[in-house]
Design a protein around this motif. Structure first.
Motif, PDB file in Angstrom:
ATOM      1  N   ASP A 222      24.181 -25.044  63.445  1.00  0.00           N
ATOM      2  CA  ASP A 222      23.451 -25.871  64.403  1.00  0.00           C
ATOM      3  C   ASP A 222      22.420 -26.761  63.706  1.00  0.00           C
ATOM      4  O   ASP A 222      22.293 -27.880  63.781  1.00  0.00           O
ATOM      5  CB  ASP A 222      22.995 -25.049  65.513  1.00  0.00           C
ATOM      6  CG  ASP A 222      23.939 -24.884  66.670  1.00  0.00           C
ATOM      7  OD1 ASP A 222      25.202 -25.285  66.390  1.00  0.00           O
ATOM      8  OD2 ASP A 222      23.492 -24.096  67.631  1.00  0.00           O
ATOM      9  N   TRP A 223      21.625 -26.002  63.079  1.00  0.00           N
ATOM     10  CA  TRP A 223      20.313 -26.445  62.278  1.00  0.00           C
ATOM     11  C   TRP A 223      20.984 -27.509  61.170  1.00  0.00           C
ATOM     12  O   TRP A 223      20.115 -28.508  61.034  1.00  0.00           O
ATOM     13  CB  TRP A 223      19.710 -25.469  61.787  1.00  0.00           C
ATOM     14  CG  TRP A 223      18.627 -24.757  62.649  1.00  0.00           C
ATOM     15  CD1 TRP A 223      18.787 -24.558  64.020  1.00  0.00           C
ATOM     16  CD2 TRP A 223      17.322 -24.136  62.408  1.00  0.00           C
ATOM     17  NE1 TRP A 223      17.977 -23.796  64.610  1.00  0.00           N
ATOM     18  CE2 TRP A 223      16.855 -23.476  63.550  1.00  0.00           C
ATOM     19  CE3 TRP A 223      16.551 -24.067  61.320  1.00  0.00           C
ATOM     20  CZ2 TRP A 223      15.612 -22.899  63.883  1.00  0.00           C
ATOM     21  CZ3 TRP A 223      15.446 -23.235  61.419  1.00  0.00           C
ATOM     22  CH2 TRP A 223      14.916 -22.726  62.692  1.00  0.00           C
ATOM     23  N   CYS A 224      22.064 -27.234  60.500  1.00  0.00           N
ATOM     24  CA  CYS A 224      22.575 -28.286  59.600  1.00  0.00           C
ATOM     25  C   CYS A 224      23.395 -29.473  60.169  1.00  0.00           C
ATOM     26  O   CYS A 224      23.350 -30.447  59.647  1.00  0.00           O
ATOM     27  CB  CYS A 224      23.187 -27.248  58.535  1.00  0.00           C
ATOM     28  SG  CYS A 224      22.505 -26.407  57.710  1.00  0.00           S
ATOM     29  N   SER A 225      24.161 -29.208  61.171  1.00  0.00           N
ATOM     30  CA  SER A 225      24.852 -30.149  61.649  1.00  0.00           C
ATOM     31  C   SER A 225      24.391 -30.714  63.005  1.00  0.00           C
ATOM     32  O   SER A 225      23.858 -31.947  62.910  1.00  0.00           O
ATOM     33  CB  SER A 225      26.199 -29.565  61.887  1.00  0.00           C
ATOM     34  OG  SER A 225      26.323 -28.528  62.562  1.00  0.00           O
ATOM     35  N   LYS A 226      24.659 -30.149  64.162  1.00  0.00           N
ATOM     36  CA  LYS A 226      24.025 -30.686  65.490  1.00  0.00           C
ATOM     37  C   LYS A 226      22.664 -31.309  65.589  1.00  0.00           C
ATOM     38  O   LYS A 226      22.436 -32.236  65.721  1.00  0.00           O
ATOM     39  CB  LYS A 226      24.395 -29.561  66.411  1.00  0.00           C
ATOM     40  CG  LYS A 226      24.889 -30.118  67.780  1.00  0.00           C
ATOM     41  CD  LYS A 226      25.644 -29.234  68.610  1.00  0.00           C
ATOM     42  CE  LYS A 226      24.649 -28.221  68.989  1.00  0.00           C
ATOM     43  NZ  LYS A 226      25.425 -27.049  69.674  1.00  0.00           N
ATOM     44  N   LEU A 227      21.749 -30.111  65.239  1.00  0.00           N
ATOM     45  CA  LEU A 227      20.468 -30.526  65.525  1.00  0.00           C
ATOM     46  C   LEU A 227      19.680 -31.328  64.078  1.00  0.00           C
ATOM     47  O   LEU A 227      18.725 -31.807  64.192  1.00  0.00           O
ATOM     48  CB  LEU A 227      19.710 -29.304  65.921  1.00  0.00           C
ATOM     49  CG  LEU A 227      20.208 -28.328  66.954  1.00  0.00           C
ATOM     50  CD1 LEU A 227      19.577 -27.207  67.041  1.00  0.00           C
ATOM     51  CD2 LEU A 227      19.792 -29.400  68.228  1.00  0.00           C
ATOM     52  N   LYS A 228      20.518 -31.169  62.988  1.00  0.00           N
ATOM     53  CA  LYS A 228      19.987 -31.778  61.667  1.00  0.00           C
ATOM     54  C   LYS A 228      18.639 -31.574  61.486  1.00  0.00           C
ATOM     55  O   LYS A 228      17.789 -32.393  60.886  1.00  0.00           O
ATOM     56  CB  LYS A 228      20.216 -33.326  61.597  1.00  0.00           C
ATOM     57  CG  LYS A 228      21.628 -33.669  62.041  1.00  0.00           C
ATOM     58  CD  LYS A 228      21.988 -35.176  61.407  1.00  0.00           C
ATOM     59  CE  LYS A 228      23.341 -35.769  61.603  1.00  0.00           C
ATOM     60  NZ  LYS A 228      24.305 -34.859  61.877  1.00  0.00           N
ATOM     61  N   PHE A 229      18.092 -30.274  61.756  1.00  0.00           N
ATOM     62  CA  PHE A 229      16.808 -29.933  61.094  1.00  0.00           C
ATOM     63  C   PHE A 229      16.804 -29.661  59.650  1.00  0.00           C
ATOM     64  O   PHE A 229      15.560 -29.633  59.059  1.00  0.00           O
ATOM     65  CB  PHE A 229      16.314 -28.355  61.730  1.00  0.00           C
ATOM     66  CG  PHE A 229      16.232 -28.681  63.356  1.00  0.00           C
ATOM     67  CD1 PHE A 229      15.755 -29.595  63.757  1.00  0.00           C
ATOM     68  CD2 PHE A 229      16.615 -27.535  63.957  1.00  0.00           C
ATOM     69  CE1 PHE A 229      15.906 -29.638  65.219  1.00  0.00           C
ATOM     70  CE2 PHE A 229      16.402 -27.497  65.421  1.00  0.00           C
ATOM     71  CZ  PHE A 229      15.764 -28.641  66.062  1.00  0.00           C
ATOM     72  N   ILE A 230      18.080 -29.298  59.038  1.00  0.00           N
ATOM     73  CA  ILE A 230      18.125 -29.238  57.580  1.00  0.00           C
ATOM     74  C   ILE A 230      19.218 -30.231  57.085  1.00  0.00           C
ATOM     75  O   ILE A 230      19.965 -30.516  57.644  1.00  0.00           O
ATOM     76  CB  ILE A 230      18.726 -27.743  57.402  1.00  0.00           C
ATOM     77  CG1 ILE A 230      17.860 -26.489  58.130  1.00  0.00           C
ATOM     78  CG2 ILE A 230      19.129 -27.563  55.868  1.00  0.00           C
ATOM     79  CD1 ILE A 230      18.485 -25.117  58.016  1.00  0.00           C
ATOM     80  N   ASP A 231      18.824 -30.610  55.904  1.00  0.00           N
ATOM     81  CA  ASP A 231      19.545 -31.370  55.081  1.00  0.00           C
ATOM     82  C   ASP A 231      20.428 -30.608  54.276  1.00  0.00           C
ATOM     83  O   ASP A 231      19.680 -30.061  53.034  1.00  0.00           O
ATOM     84  CB  ASP A 231      18.942 -32.624  54.386  1.00  0.00           C
ATOM     85  CG  ASP A 231      19.949 -33.432  53.834  1.00  0.00           C
ATOM     86  OD1 ASP A 231      21.019 -33.322  53.624  1.00  0.00           O
ATOM     87  OD2 ASP A 231      19.268 -34.420  52.965  1.00  0.00           O
ATOM     88  N   PRO A 232      21.680 -30.257  54.570  1.00  0.00           N
ATOM     89  CA  PRO A 232      22.513 -29.438  53.489  1.00  0.00           C
ATOM     90  C   PRO A 232      22.573 -29.831  52.224  1.00  0.00           C
ATOM     91  O   PRO A 232      22.624 -28.806  51.316  1.00  0.00           O
ATOM     92  CB  PRO A 232      23.830 -29.065  54.377  1.00  0.00           C
ATOM     93  CG  PRO A 232      23.755 -30.071  55.566  1.00  0.00           C
ATOM     94  CD  PRO A 232      22.458 -30.647  55.692  1.00  0.00           C
ATOM     95  N   LYS A 233      22.670 -31.212  51.966  1.00  0.00           N
ATOM     96  CA  LYS A 233      22.969 -31.562  50.897  1.00  0.00           C
ATOM     97  C   LYS A 233      21.663 -31.238  49.748  1.00  0.00           C
ATOM     98  O   LYS A 233      21.796 -31.312  48.532  1.00  0.00           O
ATOM     99  CB  LYS A 233      23.157 -33.256  50.960  1.00  0.00           C
ATOM    100  CG  LYS A 233      24.226 -33.625  51.393  1.00  0.00           C
ATOM    101  CD  LYS A 233      25.460 -33.407  50.218  1.00  0.00           C
ATOM    102  CE  LYS A 233      26.850 -33.596  51.190  1.00  0.00           C
ATOM    103  NZ  LYS A 233      27.537 -32.423  51.216  1.00  0.00           N
ATOM    104  N   LYS A 234      20.579 -31.051  50.397  1.00  0.00           N
ATOM    105  CA  LYS A 234      19.461 -30.830  49.386  1.00  0.00           C
ATOM    106  C   LYS A 234      19.283 -29.262  49.039  1.00  0.00           C
ATOM    107  O   LYS A 234      18.185 -28.979  48.374  1.00  0.00           O
ATOM    108  CB  LYS A 234      18.043 -31.097  50.117  1.00  0.00           C
ATOM    109  CG  LYS A 234      18.185 -32.569  50.024  1.00  0.00           C
ATOM    110  CD  LYS A 234      16.643 -33.050  50.568  1.00  0.00           C
ATOM    111  CE  LYS A 234      16.633 -34.422  50.551  1.00  0.00           C
ATOM    112  NZ  LYS A 234      15.423 -34.995  51.596  1.00  0.00           N
ATOM    113  N   ILE A 235      20.295 -28.312  49.681  1.00  0.00           N
ATOM    114  CA  ILE A 235      20.329 -26.911  49.173  1.00  0.00           C
ATOM    115  C   ILE A 235      20.731 -26.742  47.766  1.00  0.00           C
ATOM    116  O   ILE A 235      21.849 -27.141  47.354  1.00  0.00           O
ATOM    117  CB  ILE A 235      20.956 -26.065  50.212  1.00  0.00           C
ATOM    118  CG1 ILE A 235      20.721 -26.505  51.758  1.00  0.00           C
ATOM    119  CG2 ILE A 235      21.210 -24.648  50.074  1.00  0.00           C
ATOM    120  CD1 ILE A 235      19.168 -25.766  52.057  1.00  0.00           C
ATOM    121  N   LYS A 236      19.960 -25.802  47.166  1.00  0.00           N
ATOM    122  CA  LYS A 236      20.172 -25.624  45.592  1.00  0.00           C
ATOM    123  C   LYS A 236      20.653 -24.042  45.410  1.00  0.00           C
ATOM    124  O   LYS A 236      21.366 -23.788  44.599  1.00  0.00           O
ATOM    125  CB  LYS A 236      18.643 -25.575  44.917  1.00  0.00           C
ATOM    126  CG  LYS A 236      18.048 -27.061  44.844  1.00  0.00           C
ATOM    127  CD  LYS A 236      17.193 -26.964  43.627  1.00  0.00           C
ATOM    128  CE  LYS A 236      15.757 -26.488  44.238  1.00  0.00           C
ATOM    129  NZ  LYS A 236      14.486 -26.819  43.353  1.00  0.00           N
TER     130      LYS A 236
END
Ligand SMILES: Nc1ncnc2c1ncn2[C@@H]1O[C@H](COP(=O)(O)OP(=O)(O)OP(=O)(O)O)[C@@H](O)[C@H]1O
Length: 478
Positions: A222-236
């Motif tokens: 949810d935080w990565c997609s629907k709510l966009k609290f996290i930008d998954p593209k920046k995960i290392k």
């Protein structure tokens, strides 16, 4: 490192439960028992096999009671993605060239040198360019500490956005791993951790600034997609912990895969599991492309250093009497008594208490934290005898136990001898060359037949013991 106030509240609650005295727990149990008898006996009459094994609870229990590494002398098996590249292993944390704050954190946790799995896994996880890894080793061998160190090494504290993402199967397990991150990262004041777990509500439209996010698959998704609290593209770094527990939970597998698909190609993927059934391996290959693989076999249990006896009785009451006769001899050391059902375990603990013996009861009806408190007291030697069922005690290591009593012999759901469980119950008493003692209570033709089949299976004689013969009892105790 900052901790959210609600997480602190959970800690406090947990500490309160931990500090509960065993007496309180026992009182609660008694209440539960009395209610149970009046109401119904459905839960009490369930056999071990009928009790659904709760892997997440078992895993949490192990984490709560563990204070150091488990011993394992097996060789680590390493399968490299590129077999031609040199294989590094380290014997010290210095060799890893960690940032000074991190090395300080490692030493502050009391770690002197890497564990067996860490020796190989850490150089691989910290290599440049980053490599993917699938690692399997039993609980307590240092996996969590290894991936926490990898995440903390890769994170850039001055960048205020999520860079490391760690998935745990449950809320409670996420909190436990979060604690390790906080401990190890404590010399990094600018580093922050966010918990993506149910109940942690953020304002819509918010972007989180914490560099590490740990959570359960549903909320992280949810935080990565629907709510966009996290930008998954920046995960290392992406860590999937307790993969075997994860896939046992409905929906977690799909959610984890969906999260993984949102991550950039060059994100480092790490997966950890205590066991490696086919289903775990299939799942691991889906979420971790081009992996290195590290495996550490379980320590073998043997019956070689254990004296095994059986006592012939004709009823449950006679078994109880025989146990009372043995009591003085078994409490020279610490003993675990296994029963087939929760009901028998409760009955036996109550009867032993009536006789004035101080015993602890570990039962499936207790909350995980209560169970941990009971085990902790037993480990500290506050009680010398622990009465339990197999499901409840599976995977629990209490090193100083040197006597095991099978009040009921272990059988599978079809009533056949459960040799694996027998070995696992008894085998732990004779570990590290210590001598152990096992006493099996037999009360029918059927259980004698089970015992004979166990003897045949292990090709080891189990001697008869007469519990009315005090000399003989004295002999076995020494
Ligand atoms: N190198 C080390 N030296 C000493 N203690 C260590 C080391 N690494 C880990 N430990 C400690 O050993 C215990 C088990 O480690 P850890 O929790 O990392 O194991 P694990 O394999 O992740 O277990 P689980 O599968 O239950 O999560 C912990 O108390 C941890 O603090």
């Amino acid at each position: 490192m900052a901790t959210d106030s609600w997480a602190l509240a959970v800690d406090e609650q947990e500490a309160a439960v931990k500090s509960m005295t065993n007496l309180q727990i026992k009182e609660e149990k008694v209440k539960a028992d009395t209610n149970g008898i009046i109401k119904t006996s459905t839960t009490a009459e369930k056999t071990d096999e009928e009790e659904k094994e709760d892997r997440a609870a078992q895993s949490l229990l192990n984490k709560l009671i563990r204070s150091n590494l488990v011993d394992n002398t097996n060789q680590v098996e390493v399968l490299q993605r590129d077999p031609n590249s040199p294989l590094y292993s380290v014997k010290s944390f210095e060799e890893l060239r960690l940032k000074p704050q991190l090395l300080q954190g490692v030493y502050a946790m009391g770690f002197n040198r890497p564990s067996k799995i860490q020796e190989n896994a850490l150089p691989m996880m910290l290599a440049e360019p980053p490599q993917n890894l699938i690692a399997q080793s039993q609980s307590g061998t240092g996996k969590t500490a290894a991936f926490v160190l990898a995440m903390l090494s890769r994170v850039e504290p001055s960048d205020r956005y999520p860079q490391c993402l760690c998935l745990s199967p449950t809320y409670e397990l996420a909190l436990q791993t979060g604690k390790v991150i906080e401990q190890m990262g404590k010399f990094y004041p600018e580093l922050k951790l966010a918990y993506a777990v149910r109940g942690n509500k953020l304002e819509r439209g918010q972007k989180i600034s914490e560099q590490i996010v740990i959570g359960t698959p549903g909320t992280v998704l949810d935080w990565c997609s629907k709510l966009k609290f996290i930008d998954p593209k920046k995960i290392k770094v992406f860590v999937l912990d307790e993969a075997d527990v994860m896939i046992a939970t409905q929906g977690h597998q799909d959610q984890s895969i969906r999260i993984q698909r949102m991550l950039p190609r060059n994100c480092q993927m790490l997966l950890f599991s205590a066991t490696f059934e086919d289903s775990v391996w299939k799942f691991a290959q889906k979420v971790v492309p081009d992996p290195n693989v590290i495996k550490l076999k379980r320590e073998e249990e043997t019956l070689d250093t254990i004296k095994q006896y059986y006592v012939l009785c004709s009823s449950r009451d006679e078994k109880f009497q025989a146990l009372c006769n043995l009591y003085g001899a078994i409490t020279i050391a610490q003993a675990m008594i296994f029963c087939h059902t929760r009901k028998t375990a409760s009955w036996l603990a109550a009867e032993l208490s009536k006789e004035g013996h101080q015993v602890a009861l570990l039962s499936g009806e207790m909350m995980v934290e209560q169970r941990a408190a009971v085990i902790e007291r037993f480990r500290e030697g506050k009680e010398k005898v622990l009465v339990t069922t197999n499901v409840c005690a599976r995977g629990i290591d209490v090193e100083q136990v040197s006597v095991v009593i099978n009040f009921d012999l272990p059988v599978d759901k079809d009533g056949n001898p459960d040799n694996e469980t027998y070995l696992h119950r008894i085998g732990r008493t004779g570990r590290f060359g210590k001598r152990g003692l096992a006493v099996n209570m037999v009360d029918s033709k059927h259980s004698m037949n089970i015992l004979n089949r166990i003897q045949e299976h292990f090709n080891k004689k189990i001697e008869r013991l007469d519990t009315d013969d005090l000399d003989e009892i004295e002999k076995i105790a020494n």
